[in-house]
Design a protein around this motif. Structure first.
Motif, PDB file in Angstrom:
ATOM      1  N   THR A 106       0.834  -1.204   0.000  1.00  0.00           N
ATOM      2  CA  THR A 106       0.000   0.000   0.000  1.00  0.00           C
ATOM      3  C   THR A 106       0.867   1.252   0.000  1.00  0.00           C
ATOM      4  O   THR A 106       0.605   2.214  -0.747  1.00  0.00           O
ATOM      5  N   ARG A 109       2.521   1.738  -3.386  1.00  0.00           N
ATOM      6  CA  ARG A 109       1.567   2.302  -4.364  1.00  0.00           C
ATOM      7  C   ARG A 109       1.414   3.805  -4.152  1.00  0.00           C
ATOM      8  O   ARG A 109       1.391   4.585  -5.112  1.00  0.00           O
ATOM      9  N   GLY A 110       1.316   4.216  -2.891  1.00  0.00           N
ATOM     10  CA  GLY A 110       1.186   5.635  -2.592  1.00  0.00           C
ATOM     11  C   GLY A 110       2.396   6.423  -3.055  1.00  0.00           C
ATOM     12  O   GLY A 110       2.264   7.521  -3.630  1.00  0.00           O
ATOM     13  N   GLU A 125      -4.057   5.970  -0.666  1.00  0.00           N
ATOM     14  CA  GLU A 125      -3.212   4.836  -0.294  1.00  0.00           C
ATOM     15  C   GLU A 125      -2.510   5.078   1.051  1.00  0.00           C
ATOM     16  O   GLU A 125      -2.453   4.190   1.906  1.00  0.00           O
ATOM     17  N   GLN A 128      -4.907   4.650   3.841  1.00  0.00           N
ATOM     18  CA  GLN A 128      -5.146   3.221   4.080  1.00  0.00           C
ATOM     19  C   GLN A 128      -4.028   2.646   4.950  1.00  0.00           C
ATOM     20  O   GLN A 128      -4.276   1.856   5.862  1.00  0.00           O
TER      21      GLN A 128
END
Length: 265
Positions: A106, A109-110, A125, A128
């Motif tokens: 995660t 991805r961010g 992201e 999260q």
């Protein structure tokens, strides 16, 4: 990183060989609930990440409710650790590693979305990630940098207040994120926050001439020439050849800020 731990965990049980202790462990505590005839004993199991330090002590950190290491770390003596902590390699493989892997994915991805300029997707992201581990350094830096990219100082300030309380944010492994965050706060004219941030770092980081130079810049941007000179000199005490600090002092001298202090830069 979770990938590195995956290959080590299955074989890293507590033993007195050359291999250092590292992995997921558990402790148990017994408490009494109720009174009289209704009283009963309950056993509470708690999980920890543990790693042996160079001095032989063990650093432990609790797992949070999402089964990732989070919260304050503590060090205990090896003998106490061996007596109270039990290795949990199966629990690591079935529960902890997947949770840590998903958290890491995660955050990655961010970070990639932020690099591409997709600020709102990056924010999603990172949020999260912080929902899983509120104190995760990379996720908090990523979220703060995303807000600074957008010029959202109010939200960036909220993240700043969280980061400045995280000792781990100023560790060597996060140095590039630490530097980016400070620089971007200055660019957003958050001078008070940037100075508080750098002075907090000074408490935890030893002899970093670039940190001291950045503190000098913050003082200058706040209009405090004396503080600026003080920290430029501190940076040059650590590294007399630091070009940026030497040039800055020369600039102050050319503008008359060094009067009465001799000709030495």
């Amino acid at each position: 990183m979770p990938e590195q731990m995956e290959n080590q965990q299955a074989e890293q049980v507590v033993r007195d060989g050359a291999e250092k202790i590292k992995g997921i462990f558990s402790t148990q505590s017994v408490s009494k609930v109720g009174t009289g005839t209704t009283q009963r004993r309950t056993i509470q199991k708690m999980y920890w990440s543990g790693e042996e330090l160079d001095d032989g002590r063990i650093e432990v950190q609790p797992l949070n409710r999402n089964y990732v290491p989070s919260g304050p770390k503590q060090t205990i003596e090896r003998e106490e650790f061996l007596a109270k902590y039990n290795p949990e390699p199966e629990f690591y493989m079935s529960t902890v590693y997947p949770a840590m892997k998903e958290l890491d994915d995660t955050i990655v991805r961010g970070e990639k979305l932020r690099e591409r300029g997709a600020a709102y997707s990056a924010e999603f992201e990172f949020k999260q990630a912080t929902a899983v581990d509120e104190g995760n350094v990379r996720a908090n830096f990523g979220l703060g940098l995303t807000y600074l990219d957008r010029g959202d100082q109010a939200k960036a300030n909220d993240i700043f207040e969280r980061i400045v309380g995280l000792d781990a944010a100023f560790e060597e492994e996060h140095k590039h994120l630490f530097n980016d965050f400070g620089i971007n706060m200055r660019k957003n004219k958050m001078y008070d926050q940037a100075l508080e941030y750098y002075l907090r770092a000074e408490e935890l980081v030893t002899n970093d001439e670039h940190l001291l130079h950045n503190i000098a810049r913050c003082y200058w941007e706040k209009g405090n020439a004396e503080g600026c000179k003080k920290y430029l000199r501190k940076s040059l005490e650590v590294n007399p050849n630091l070009k940026e600090s030497k040039m800055f002092l020369e600039y102050l001298k050319s503008k008359g800020y060094m009067k009465g202090e001799g000709d030495e830069v």
